[in-house]
Motif scaffolding. Structure first.
Motif, PDB file in Angstrom:
ATOM      1  N   GLU A 138       0.858  -1.181   0.000  1.00  0.00           N
ATOM      2  CA  GLU A 138       0.000   0.000   0.000  1.00  0.00           C
ATOM      3  C   GLU A 138       0.890   1.226   0.000  1.00  0.00           C
ATOM      4  O   GLU A 138       1.748   1.374   0.871  1.00  0.00           O
ATOM      5  CB  GLU A 138      -0.924   0.000   1.214  1.00  0.00           C
ATOM      6  N   THR A 140       0.853   5.353   0.118  1.00  0.00           N
ATOM      7  CA  THR A 140       0.001   6.487   0.472  1.00  0.00           C
ATOM      8  C   THR A 140       0.848   7.695   0.842  1.00  0.00           C
ATOM      9  O   THR A 140       1.992   7.563   1.265  1.00  0.00           O
ATOM     10  CB  THR A 140      -0.917   6.174   1.674  1.00  0.00           C
ATOM     11  N   THR A 141       0.251   8.868   0.692  1.00  0.00           N
ATOM     12  CA  THR A 141       0.872  10.081   1.208  1.00  0.00           C
ATOM     13  C   THR A 141       0.502  10.159   2.680  1.00  0.00           C
ATOM     14  O   THR A 141      -0.672  10.176   3.036  1.00  0.00           O
ATOM     15  CB  THR A 141       0.351  11.336   0.479  1.00  0.00           C
ATOM     16  N   ASP A 156      -2.584   9.382  -5.234  1.00  0.00           N
ATOM     17  CA  ASP A 156      -1.481   9.195  -4.289  1.00  0.00           C
ATOM     18  C   ASP A 156      -1.771   8.083  -3.293  1.00  0.00           C
ATOM     19  O   ASP A 156      -1.125   7.976  -2.260  1.00  0.00           O
ATOM     20  CB  ASP A 156      -1.114  10.502  -3.585  1.00  0.00           C
ATOM     21  N   ARG A 157      -2.728   7.218  -3.647  1.00  0.00           N
ATOM     22  CA  ARG A 157      -3.062   6.048  -2.826  1.00  0.00           C
ATOM     23  C   ARG A 157      -3.208   4.845  -3.749  1.00  0.00           C
ATOM     24  O   ARG A 157      -4.063   4.835  -4.632  1.00  0.00           O
ATOM     25  CB  ARG A 157      -4.386   6.270  -2.094  1.00  0.00           C
ATOM     26  N   HIS A 158      -2.376   3.850  -3.510  1.00  0.00           N
ATOM     27  CA  HIS A 158      -2.416   2.652  -4.353  1.00  0.00           C
ATOM     28  C   HIS A 158      -2.284   1.412  -3.488  1.00  0.00           C
ATOM     29  O   HIS A 158      -1.603   1.420  -2.469  1.00  0.00           O
ATOM     30  CB  HIS A 158      -1.262   2.660  -5.368  1.00  0.00           C
ATOM     31  N   ARG A 159      -2.911   0.342  -3.921  1.00  0.00           N
ATOM     32  CA  ARG A 159      -2.762  -0.975  -3.303  1.00  0.00           C
ATOM     33  C   ARG A 159      -2.416  -1.930  -4.438  1.00  0.00           C
ATOM     34  O   ARG A 159      -3.208  -2.088  -5.385  1.00  0.00           O
ATOM     35  CB  ARG A 159      -4.051  -1.387  -2.606  1.00  0.00           C
TER      36      ARG A 159
END
Length: 171
Positions: A138, A140-141, A156-159
């Motif tokens: 994961e 994330t900022t 700016d959020r990935h899984r």
């Protein structure tokens, strides 16, 4: 492919113009800027985006990450958090802009990210505690210095689910 990826991942972190900040510092100090009237300006906005790829092979995880600021405001720095579903092996050194938050989490400074073009790059080559067939990362900022808003937080959020094939999984 693995040898080229290994060379890229073995490279040290390239962290933009803000890399001169103190080593290991990845966010605000506890209690700083929390007084009434102190903190990010109201209306300051920065659209951070993180993209790159993750690979898993023979108990190793390679991460190549690019952080960008699409604006409209400049950022002196930000913190990106990488959380792994599997524990990493102990005793591994990280680039000076990064630190271990736990055996599954790495937090890294991006350096200065100017509006509409500021770019920070990061390469990590980590060992897992075991030999997983897959893991999830994961991205994330965790913190945006001085920016109160990001109207497009999805970039700016990935899984990312990564199989132990050595292939790069793009995010």
């Amino acid at each position: 492919m693995k040898s080229v990826l290994g060379v890229v991942l073995a490279a040290s972190a390239v962290m933009g113009a803000g890399a001169g900040a103190s080593a290991g510092a990845v966010g605000p100090e506890v209690g700083v800027g929390l007084e009434a009237g102190v903190g990010p300006e109201v209306g300051v906005e920065a659209d951070l985006a993180h993209h790159g790829h993750v690979s898993l092979w023979d108990g190793r995880v390679g991460v190549w990450l690019v952080s960008e600021n699409h604006g409209p405001s400049d950022l002196s720095q930000a913190t990106v958090r990488l959380a792994f579903s599997e524990p990493m092996a102990g005793g591994q050194e990280l680039p000076t802009a990064c630190l271990w938050s736990s055996d599954r989490v790495v937090s890294c400074r991006t350096g200065e990210l100017r509006a509409a073009g500021g770019v920070g790059e990061l390469a990590l080559d980590l060992r897992t505690a075991g030999l997983p067939d897959e893991l999830t990362v994961e991205i994330t900022t965790a913190w945006r210095d001085g920016a109160a808003a990001d109207r497009n937080p999805g970039n700016d959020r990935h899984r990312v689910l990564v199989l132990a094939t050595g292939d790069p999984y793009v995010f």
